[in-house]
Design an enzyme around this catalytic site. Structure first.
Site, PDB file in Angstrom:
ATOM      1  N   ASP A 126       0.807  -1.220   0.000  1.00 15.99           N
ATOM      2  CA  ASP A 126       0.000   0.000   0.000  1.00 15.99           C
ATOM      3  C   ASP A 126       0.841   1.271   0.000  1.00 15.99           C
ATOM      4  OD1 ASP A 126      -2.431  -1.377  -0.038  1.00 15.99           O
ATOM      5  OD2 ASP A 126      -2.452  -1.564   2.140  1.00 15.99           O
ATOM      6  N   LYS A 172      -6.392  -3.396  -7.779  1.00 14.39           N
ATOM      7  CA  LYS A 172      -6.922  -2.636  -6.642  1.00 14.39           C
ATOM      8  C   LYS A 172      -8.054  -1.736  -7.134  1.00 14.39           C
ATOM      9  CE  LYS A 172      -3.883  -4.242  -3.671  1.00 14.39           C
ATOM     10  NZ  LYS A 172      -4.270  -5.006  -2.510  1.00 14.39           N
ATOM     11  N   ARG A 216      -3.125   0.379 -10.318  1.00 14.76           N
ATOM     12  CA  ARG A 216      -2.264   1.373  -9.674  1.00 14.76           C
ATOM     13  C   ARG A 216      -0.903   1.511 -10.348  1.00 14.76           C
ATOM     14  NH1 ARG A 216      -3.819   0.183  -3.384  1.00 14.76           N
ATOM     15  NH2 ARG A 216      -5.726   1.409  -3.364  1.00 14.76           N
ATOM     16  N   ARG A 248      -5.008   5.998  -2.338  1.00 10.45           N
ATOM     17  CA  ARG A 248      -3.555   5.877  -2.170  1.00 10.45           C
ATOM     18  C   ARG A 248      -2.807   6.671  -3.238  1.00 10.45           C
ATOM     19  NH1 ARG A 248      -3.349   2.915   2.124  1.00 10.45           N
ATOM     20  NH2 ARG A 248      -4.654   1.089   2.377  1.00 10.45           N
TER      21      ARG A 248
END
Length: 173
Positions: free
Chosen positions: A60, A87, A91, A134
């Site tokens: 993460d 995710k 990402r 994130r």
């Protein structure tokens, strides 16, 4: 902060890159190790390889590690992180596309990415968060070191995981 060894991979990688990190006031709260983290200027950071057993301990945080790597001398290679593709967004693809816009020398690979540093980040642009908390937080950190301000679309998605993020960041500045 929480210091569970399954979640402190970012600290280990930052130290591997040359950061000076000290853990203070360690104790156990509700069965979990906690403490304060002191980070000091360490001079030049250096790139490293992040793979294998490192990945589950910082999956993460790889987005902000990419930002850190942009300020490290040499090459930082992230491998075995293909889980990032599944995710809230892909990402890896999104991170690479957006960081390139501010001048990060980053290349997408099948299972991660490669960052070549040290790079001055330019800013002066709007980045897309892809409604991914994130990514939004990593881009905010990148914005702190850009020559010019950046804007981040859908930044409010940080509230999913860290509604106190802006308040904390303002205290640190």
């Amino acid at each position: 902060v929480g210091l569970n060894p399954t979640r402190t991979g970012i600290l280990d990688i930052a130290e591997r890159m040359g950061a000076t990190i000290e853990i203070l006031n360690e104790e156990v709260v509700s069965g979990e190790p906690v403490g304060d983290i002191r980070v000091r200027y360490a001079g030049k950071l250096k790139g490293c390889t992040i793979e294998g057993d490192d990945i589950p301990r910082l999956i993460d945080e790889l987005h902000v590690i990419a930002v850190l790597a942009s300020q490290a001398e040499g090459e930082t290679v992230v491998k075995n992180a293909e889980d990032l593709r599944n995710k809230e967004s892909d990402r890896i693809k999104c991170l690479v596309e957006e960081l390139k816009k501010i001048g990060v020398q980053i290349e997408e690979t099948n299972d991660g990415f490669i960052v070549r540093g040290k790079t001055e980040l330019k800013g002066g642009i709007e980045l897309e968060s892809y409604r991914d908390h994130r990514l939004a937080m990593a881009f905010y950190v990148a914005g702190l070191i850009c020559r010019e301000e950046i804007a981040i679309r859908s930044f409010e998605w940080i509230n999913i995981s860290f509604p106190e993020f802006l308040e904390l960041m303002n205290k640190l500045q």
